[in-house]
Design an enzyme around this catalytic site. Structure first.
Site, short mmCIF file in Angstrom:
data_model
loop_
_atom_site.label_atom_id
_atom_site.label_comp_id
_atom_site.label_asym_id
_atom_site.label_seq_id
_atom_site.Cartn_x
_atom_site.Cartn_y
_atom_site.Cartn_z
N ASP A 188 0.87 -1.18 0.00
CA ASP A 188 0.00 0.00 0.00
C ASP A 188 0.90 1.22 0.00
O ASP A 188 1.98 1.21 0.59
CB ASP A 188 -0.90 0.00 1.24
CG ASP A 188 -1.98 -1.07 1.19
OD1 ASP A 188 -2.42 -1.42 0.07
OD2 ASP A 188 -2.39 -1.55 2.26
N ASP A 194 -6.84 -1.32 -4.80
CA ASP A 194 -7.93 -0.96 -3.89
C ASP A 194 -8.81 0.12 -4.51
O ASP A 194 -10.05 0.05 -4.44
CB ASP A 194 -7.37 -0.46 -2.55
CG ASP A 194 -6.54 -1.49 -1.82
OD1 ASP A 194 -6.78 -2.70 -1.99
OD2 ASP A 194 -5.63 -1.08 -1.08
#
Length: 184
Positions: A117, A148
């Site tokens: 991330d 995402d």
């Protein structure tokens, strides 16, 4: 009919490529959990985080559950694509976005047992930060990635379709009424 599969494949492949390239760049250029690059100071930065769980860090280390969930999701998405009318490009792209996100994060989980991330959204504004911390316990959204974002965008596209666009398509025009004939 074949065009819908081409559109789906192109969008999915492009988004997976963008996701993987950005993750590789982050891993190679930003030291894990130490460095960050301010994009919009006080609001948006690029960081290097590894998530061994799902959204918000839940279910840490449960890779087999994620793999099963991804396989089921891909089966459902494939079925939805198969049933989709060829001219439904908006929904096709929505499906491709969701699929690309699932595939992008699955690649990370299989490859390194975690997901990279790197997009950090936060606030340094004292009033907003204080309110967020008081009400939500943090002034920062959990870091996320392109995969995402693709999943969220795909879901939002589906909501837009079902809330606003589908109704317009379902309304059939009334047939013209025949004029009454006068008795002879």
């Amino acid at each position: 009919m074949r065009q819908k599969y081409i559109l789906f494949t192109v969008v999915t492949a492009l988004m997976v490529l963008i996701d993987q390239v950005t993750k590789i760049w982050v891993v190679n250029n930003i030291r894990y959990s130490v460095e960050s690059i301010d994009m919009i100071p006080g609001f948006l930065s690029i960081v290097h985080a590894q998530n061994r769980g799902a959204a918000f860090g839940i279910m840490q280390g449960q890779m087999w559950i994620f793999l099963v969930f991804t396989l089921v999701a891909m089966g459902v998405l494939g079925q939805m694509l198969w049933q989709l009318e060829a001219e439904e490009r908006f929904q096709n792209v929505a499906l491709a976005m969701i699929a690309s996100g699932a595939i992008g994060n699955a690649i990370d989980r299989v490859h390194k047992q975690s997901v990279t991330d790197f997009i950090r959204v936060y606030t340094d504004n004292p009033q907003v930060s204080e309110w967020l911390i008081t009400n939500f316990g943090t002034s920062e959204w959990p870091s996320f990635n392109i995969a995402d974002a693709a999943i969220v965008i795909g879901i939002v596209m589906f909501l837009i379709h079902f809330l606003f666009l589908e109704r317009d398509q379902d309304v059939e025009p009334e047939p013209p009424q025949q004029p009454l004939e006068e008795p002879s």
